[in-house]
Design a protein around this motif. Structure first.
Motif, mmCIF file in Angstrom:
data_model
loop_
_atom_site.group_PDB
_atom_site.id
_atom_site.type_symbol
_atom_site.label_atom_id
_atom_site.label_comp_id
_atom_site.label_asym_id
_atom_site.label_seq_id
_atom_site.Cartn_x
_atom_site.Cartn_y
_atom_site.Cartn_z
ATOM 1 N N TRP A 120 -46.004 32.578 2.152
ATOM 2 C CA TRP A 120 -44.990 31.836 1.405
ATOM 3 C C TRP A 120 -45.035 32.315 -0.032
ATOM 4 N N ASP B 272 -41.263 28.035 -1.919
ATOM 5 C CA ASP B 272 -41.908 27.694 -0.644
ATOM 6 C C ASP B 272 -43.424 27.596 -0.809
ATOM 7 N N VAL C 112 -45.745 24.330 -0.069
ATOM 8 C CA VAL C 112 -46.877 24.410 0.866
ATOM 9 C C VAL C 112 -48.169 23.930 0.201
ATOM 10 N N TRP D 260 -48.034 20.273 0.234
ATOM 11 C CA TRP D 260 -48.143 19.836 1.623
ATOM 12 C C TRP D 260 -49.606 19.753 2.071
#
Length: 141
Positions: free
Chosen positions: A73, A77, A81, A84
């Motif tokens: 990524w 992105d 992540v 996340w």
């Protein structure tokens, strides 16, 4: 690179010559994580050893995150992540990944990138160095 398989571990390649990137590195290390995160200087000897097929020059231009199954990524992105993978930020990451949240993630990345370019030190590239500070280095208190 391949994007198959569940993500069990992430490696974040950060610009060791950027004060903002180093600060974020320390912040990430201080967070409660849902999965292990290794932080490795972008274009360093260690990054090249771990990911020989990666375009290491591009990892100095934008944040790059590599998953243990070969996922890669970059940019917005990669930012999502990273969030996340954190206990307290996964719900925010899930929202930022939606069409409604993505403009906010892009704006955050654009702002960070502009600030980073303004403050990045102009030392020798990390690729020339031997092993640098990675995820085993202590977090300043």
């Amino acid at each position: 690179m391949a994007t198959t398989g569940a993500v069990r571990h992430l490696t974040v390649l950060y610009d060791a010559d950027c004060p903002l990137c180093v600060h974020i590195r320390h912040w990430l290390l201080a967070q409660r994580r849902l999965l292990p995160i290794a932080l490795v200087p972008a274009a360093s000897w260690e990054a090249r050893r771990r990911f020989p097929r990666l375009d290491h020059a591009s990892t100095l231009r934008e944040i790059t995150v590599v998953g243990d199954s070969g996922q890669v990524w970059t940019g917005t992105d990669a930012f999502i992540v990273c969030l996340w993978a954190l206990v307290d930020h996964r719900p925010k990451a899930n929202w930022l990944a939606t069409p409604a949240g993505r403009p906010f993630a892009r704006a955050a990345m654009f702002t960070a990138s502009a600030w980073r370019q303004a403050v990045r030190t102009e030392g020798p590239p990390a690729a020339v160095e031997g092993p640098a500070c990675d995820d085993q280095c202590s977090v300043p208190r």
